[in-house]
Design a protein around this motif. Structure first.
Motif, PDB file in Angstrom:
ATOM      1  N   ALA A 180      68.263  61.479  21.576  1.00 18.17           N
ATOM      2  CA  ALA A 180      67.030  61.630  21.630  1.00 18.17           C
ATOM      3  C   ALA A 180      67.279  62.598  19.923  1.00 18.17           C
ATOM      4  O   ALA A 180      67.844  62.035  19.648  1.00 18.17           O
ATOM      5  CB  ALA A 180      66.395  63.409  21.478  1.00 18.17           C
ATOM      6  N   PRO A 181      65.822  61.324  18.756  1.00 19.02           N
ATOM      7  CA  PRO A 181      65.772  61.687  17.658  1.00 19.02           C
ATOM      8  C   PRO A 181      65.756  62.490  16.378  1.00 19.02           C
ATOM      9  O   PRO A 181      65.014  62.719  17.229  1.00 19.02           O
ATOM     10  CB  PRO A 181      64.589  60.056  17.427  1.00 19.02           C
ATOM     11  N   TRP A 182      66.320  62.598  16.085  1.00 20.60           N
ATOM     12  CA  TRP A 182      66.229  63.690  15.235  1.00 20.60           C
ATOM     13  C   TRP A 182      65.801  63.297  13.690  1.00 20.60           C
ATOM     14  O   TRP A 182      66.340  62.489  13.042  1.00 20.60           O
ATOM     15  CB  TRP A 182      67.456  64.484  14.985  1.00 20.60           C
ATOM     16  N   VAL A 183      64.538  64.434  13.420  1.00 17.88           N
ATOM     17  CA  VAL A 183      64.556  64.307  11.727  1.00 17.88           C
ATOM     18  C   VAL A 183      64.156  65.782  11.092  1.00 17.88           C
ATOM     19  O   VAL A 183      64.636  66.808  11.806  1.00 17.88           O
ATOM     20  CB  VAL A 183      63.238  63.622  11.394  1.00 17.88           C
ATOM     21  N   TYR A 184      64.385  65.581   9.804  1.00 18.04           N
ATOM     22  CA  TYR A 184      64.542  66.684   8.818  1.00 18.04           C
ATOM     23  C   TYR A 184      63.982  66.422   7.728  1.00 18.04           C
ATOM     24  O   TYR A 184      63.326  65.480   7.070  1.00 18.04           O
ATOM     25  CB  TYR A 184      66.346  66.829   8.218  1.00 18.04           C
ATOM     26  N   ALA A 185      63.093  67.555   7.476  1.00 15.92           N
ATOM     27  CA  ALA A 185      62.140  67.490   6.085  1.00 15.92           C
ATOM     28  C   ALA A 185      62.062  69.445   5.709  1.00 15.92           C
ATOM     29  O   ALA A 185      62.392  70.521   6.930  1.00 15.92           O
ATOM     30  CB  ALA A 185      60.875  67.077   6.461  1.00 15.92           C
ATOM     31  N   PRO A 186      61.568  69.750   4.409  1.00 16.96           N
ATOM     32  CA  PRO A 186      61.632  71.202   4.333  1.00 16.96           C
ATOM     33  C   PRO A 186      59.223  71.231   4.454  1.00 16.96           C
ATOM     34  O   PRO A 186      59.635  72.291   4.510  1.00 16.96           O
ATOM     35  CB  PRO A 186      61.562  70.687   2.546  1.00 16.96           C
ATOM     36  N   ASP A 187      58.882  70.632   4.953  1.00 16.48           N
ATOM     37  CA  ASP A 187      57.319  71.136   5.620  1.00 16.48           C
ATOM     38  C   ASP A 187      56.919  69.876   6.198  1.00 16.48           C
ATOM     39  O   ASP A 187      57.909  68.850   6.623  1.00 16.48           O
ATOM     40  CB  ASP A 187      56.479  71.076   4.024  1.00 16.48           C
ATOM     41  N   GLY A 188      55.993  70.106   6.972  1.00 23.26           N
ATOM     42  CA  GLY A 188      55.217  69.553   7.654  1.00 23.26           C
ATOM     43  C   GLY A 188      54.942  67.766   7.101  1.00 23.26           C
ATOM     44  O   GLY A 188      54.307  67.175   7.808  1.00 23.26           O
ATOM     45  N   ALA A 189      54.366  68.288   5.943  1.00 21.91           N
ATOM     46  CA  ALA A 189      53.546  66.566   5.274  1.00 21.91           C
ATOM     47  C   ALA A 189      55.758  65.468   5.417  1.00 21.91           C
ATOM     48  O   ALA A 189      55.157  64.822   5.966  1.00 21.91           O
ATOM     49  CB  ALA A 189      53.617  66.623   4.016  1.00 21.91           C
ATOM     50  N   GLY A 190      56.737  66.628   5.190  1.00 21.16           N
ATOM     51  CA  GLY A 190      57.704  65.494   5.149  1.00 21.16           C
ATOM     52  C   GLY A 190      58.410  65.130   6.762  1.00 21.16           C
ATOM     53  O   GLY A 190      58.397  64.048   6.837  1.00 21.16           O
ATOM     54  N   LEU A 191      57.796  65.893   7.368  1.00 20.04           N
ATOM     55  CA  LEU A 191      58.439  66.205   9.029  1.00 20.04           C
ATOM     56  C   LEU A 191      57.393  65.002   9.250  1.00 20.04           C
ATOM     57  O   LEU A 191      57.800  63.813  10.435  1.00 20.04           O
ATOM     58  CB  LEU A 191      58.323  67.041   9.662  1.00 20.04           C
ATOM     59  N   TRP A 192      56.780  64.735   9.276  1.00 21.32           N
ATOM     60  CA  TRP A 192      54.923  63.875   9.203  1.00 21.32           C
ATOM     61  C   TRP A 192      55.645  62.609   9.346  1.00 21.32           C
ATOM     62  O   TRP A 192      56.359  61.072  10.118  1.00 21.32           O
ATOM     63  CB  TRP A 192      53.844  63.636   8.694  1.00 21.32           C
ATOM     64  N   ASP A 193      56.208  62.192   7.597  1.00 19.04           N
ATOM     65  CA  ASP A 193      56.657  60.887   7.449  1.00 19.04           C
ATOM     66  C   ASP A 193      58.383  59.893   8.173  1.00 19.04           C
ATOM     67  O   ASP A 193      58.332  59.253   7.917  1.00 19.04           O
ATOM     68  CB  ASP A 193      56.661  60.539   5.934  1.00 19.04           C
ATOM     69  N   GLU A 194      58.556  61.631   8.538  1.00 19.18           N
ATOM     70  CA  GLU A 194      59.812  61.271   9.410  1.00 19.18           C
ATOM     71  C   GLU A 194      59.595  60.893  10.639  1.00 19.18           C
ATOM     72  O   GLU A 194      60.578  59.508  11.144  1.00 19.18           O
ATOM     73  CB  GLU A 194      60.699  62.544   8.895  1.00 19.18           C
ATOM     74  N   LEU A 195      58.494  61.232  11.129  1.00 20.04           N
ATOM     75  CA  LEU A 195      59.075  61.414  13.074  1.00 20.04           C
ATOM     76  C   LEU A 195      58.070  59.485  12.826  1.00 20.04           C
ATOM     77  O   LEU A 195      58.361  59.129  13.287  1.00 20.04           O
ATOM     78  CB  LEU A 195      57.210  62.531  13.568  1.00 20.04           C
ATOM     79  N   ARG A 196      57.003  59.403  11.780  1.00 22.52           N
ATOM     80  CA  ARG A 196      56.326  57.823  11.941  1.00 22.52           C
ATOM     81  C   ARG A 196      57.591  57.156  11.699  1.00 22.52           C
ATOM     82  O   ARG A 196      57.518  56.361  12.106  1.00 22.52           O
ATOM     83  CB  ARG A 196      55.316  58.190  10.709  1.00 22.52           C
ATOM     84  N   ARG A 197      59.097  57.657  10.660  1.00 23.46           N
ATOM     85  CA  ARG A 197      60.180  56.700  10.767  1.00 23.46           C
ATOM     86  C   ARG A 197      60.537  56.055  11.929  1.00 23.46           C
ATOM     87  O   ARG A 197      60.672  54.456  11.446  1.00 23.46           O
ATOM     88  CB  ARG A 197      60.171  57.185   9.982  1.00 23.46           C
ATOM     89  N   VAL A 198      61.017  57.086  12.761  1.00 20.55           N
ATOM     90  CA  VAL A 198      61.563  56.967  13.935  1.00 20.55           C
ATOM     91  C   VAL A 198      60.535  56.064  14.386  1.00 20.55           C
ATOM     92  O   VAL A 198      61.038  56.332  15.751  1.00 20.55           O
ATOM     93  CB  VAL A 198      62.357  58.630  13.768  1.00 20.55           C
ATOM     94  N   GLY A 199      59.627  56.490  14.443  1.00 17.27           N
ATOM     95  CA  GLY A 199      58.827  56.035  15.548  1.00 17.27           C
ATOM     96  C   GLY A 199      57.996  56.995  16.602  1.00 17.27           C
ATOM     97  O   GLY A 199      57.439  56.193  18.118  1.00 17.27           O
ATOM     98  N   LEU A 200      57.947  58.366  16.293  1.00 19.70           N
ATOM     99  CA  LEU A 200      57.421  59.046  17.551  1.00 19.70           C
ATOM    100  C   LEU A 200      56.239  59.940  16.991  1.00 19.70           C
ATOM    101  O   LEU A 200      55.495  60.171  18.180  1.00 19.70           O
ATOM    102  CB  LEU A 200      58.282  60.027  17.180  1.00 19.70           C
ATOM    103  N   THR A 201      55.156  59.564  16.220  1.00 17.28           N
ATOM    104  CA  THR A 201      53.970  59.021  15.797  1.00 17.28           C
ATOM    105  C   THR A 201      53.545  57.821  14.834  1.00 17.28           C
ATOM    106  O   THR A 201      54.615  56.814  14.581  1.00 17.28           O
ATOM    107  CB  THR A 201      53.251  59.923  14.380  1.00 17.28           C
ATOM    108  N   ASP A 202      52.233  56.921  14.818  1.00 20.52           N
ATOM    109  CA  ASP A 202      51.982  55.598  14.617  1.00 20.52           C
ATOM    110  C   ASP A 202      51.565  56.120  13.022  1.00 20.52           C
ATOM    111  O   ASP A 202      51.419  57.129  12.741  1.00 20.52           O
ATOM    112  CB  ASP A 202      50.624  55.753  15.760  1.00 20.52           C
TER     113      ASP A 202
END
Length: 347
Positions: A325-347
């Protein structure tokens, strides 16, 4: 096959650990004293989940003076007061919903965690619970539509709320001292969850924590006040088990992850946690064993001071790269949103 004899291991009740026997004796004494003072059974309802044909019912039966759930869960109460309530062990609990009535039994700590064959329409629904002559109370359950393929599972401490406490003292402080007003949300996490659910309407939300059921009302108010989406909280009953002095928080999380995979075999979960506990290791093991049930893993990175108090960071980030499964790391919600978009888990 020959009939099993009463002495067969499968039919013999487990021998209780000495700590559990002591706990039971103290509990029986407190319950007798409380009933003599006129306290009456009271159901404290928790949000459950289910699917067409069944629901997982979660509640606890306590003794209170007025028979009202608010007597032990009112706003602003210090956490330690919730632990002075007396549980009602092994009481029959009646559950009604969808035109069906079923009876189950609470466990040694007065907790009910049972699958009940009740058929309800998908979405948030209500059931009615009574126990030992208590006043009926309503409990909410989220019924997952059969076509649902996505779910959100989140840790609590240091994932949705900031603790800033050493791990050895974290549970005691949060449970016995803090009110929900003293807790601080992790920046951007509630917005992250809402944006994820906007893209996956009708998805179940589960908050999985090693906290005690005693603080469930406090945690629920914290989540509501800070605009986190409604969901089912899966907590634990502190105290001795039949074979050990203390319950295992890690085992609690493992068992509930496995149960979710069985309850919803077609749902892929986005697992959210932090890098200061065992979340990475647990999620990594679950993702390896249940590849088809994991959409991805999002890990909130603790700040330097938070990591020091937590006893350091997990070393699982390198191992996570081998996870299917894809894994993403960030210090807060905004950073996690950007990372999730980067790996294609969100639009």
């Amino acid at each position: 096959m020959p009939a099993r004899k009463p002495t067969d291991p499968a039919l013999v009740e487990p021998i209780l650990h000495r700590a559990a026997r002591i706990e039971d004796a103290v509990q029986a004494f407190r319950e007798r004293r409380a009933r003599a003072r006129g306290l009456v059974p009271t159901v404290i309802p928790y949000s459950g989940y289910g699917a067409p044909g069944w629901v997982r019912v979660l509640c606890r039966v306590l003794l209170t003076r007025r028979g009202l759930a608010s007597d032990v869960s009112y706003e602003g109460v210090r956490g330690w007061r919730t632990f002075t309530s007396v549980a009602v062990d092994d009481v029959d609990v009646t559950i009604s919903g969808g035109g069906v009535t079923r009876t189950v039994q609470a466990d040694r700590g007065g907790v009910v965690d049972a699958i009940v064959p009740i058929d309800l329409e998908p979405g948030w629904r209500t059931i009615t619970i009574t126990a030992g002559g208590s006043q009926p109370v309503e409990a909410r359950v989220f019924v997952v539509h059969p076509d649902t393929r996505f779910g959100l599972l989140s840790d609590v401490d240091d994932t949705v709320m900031v603790t800033n406490l050493p791990r050895p003292f974290l549970a005691a402080w949060n449970s016995f001292v803090h009110t929900e007003h003293a807790r601080r949300p992790v920046p951007g996490m509630s917005v992250l969850y809402e944006r994820i659910l906007e893209q996956h309407p009708g998805s179940p939300v589960v908050y999985l924590s090693t906290g005690a059921w005693n603080v469930a009302p406090t945690l629920e108010r914290f989540l509501t006040r800070n605009m986190y989406p409604s969901g089912t909280m899966l907590l634990t009953d502190w105290g001795a088990t039949h074979d050990r002095i203390f319950r295992s928080g890690r085992l609690h999380k493992q068992e509930n992850l496995e149960r979710l995979a069985r309850d919803f075999p077609n749902v892929q979960w986005l697992l959210v946690g932090d890098d200061g506990q065992h979340d990475e290791e647990l999620y990594n093991e679950f993702a390896a064993q249940h590849e088809r049930n994991v959409a991805g893993v999002a890990i909130r990175q603790l700040s330097t001071s938070e990591a020091v108090l937590a006893g350091g960071r997990s070393r699982a980030q390198e191992r996570s790269r081998t996870s299917p499964a894809p894994w993403v790391y960030a210090p807060d919600g905004a950073g996690l949103w950007d990372e999730l978009r980067r790996v294609g888990l969100t639009d």
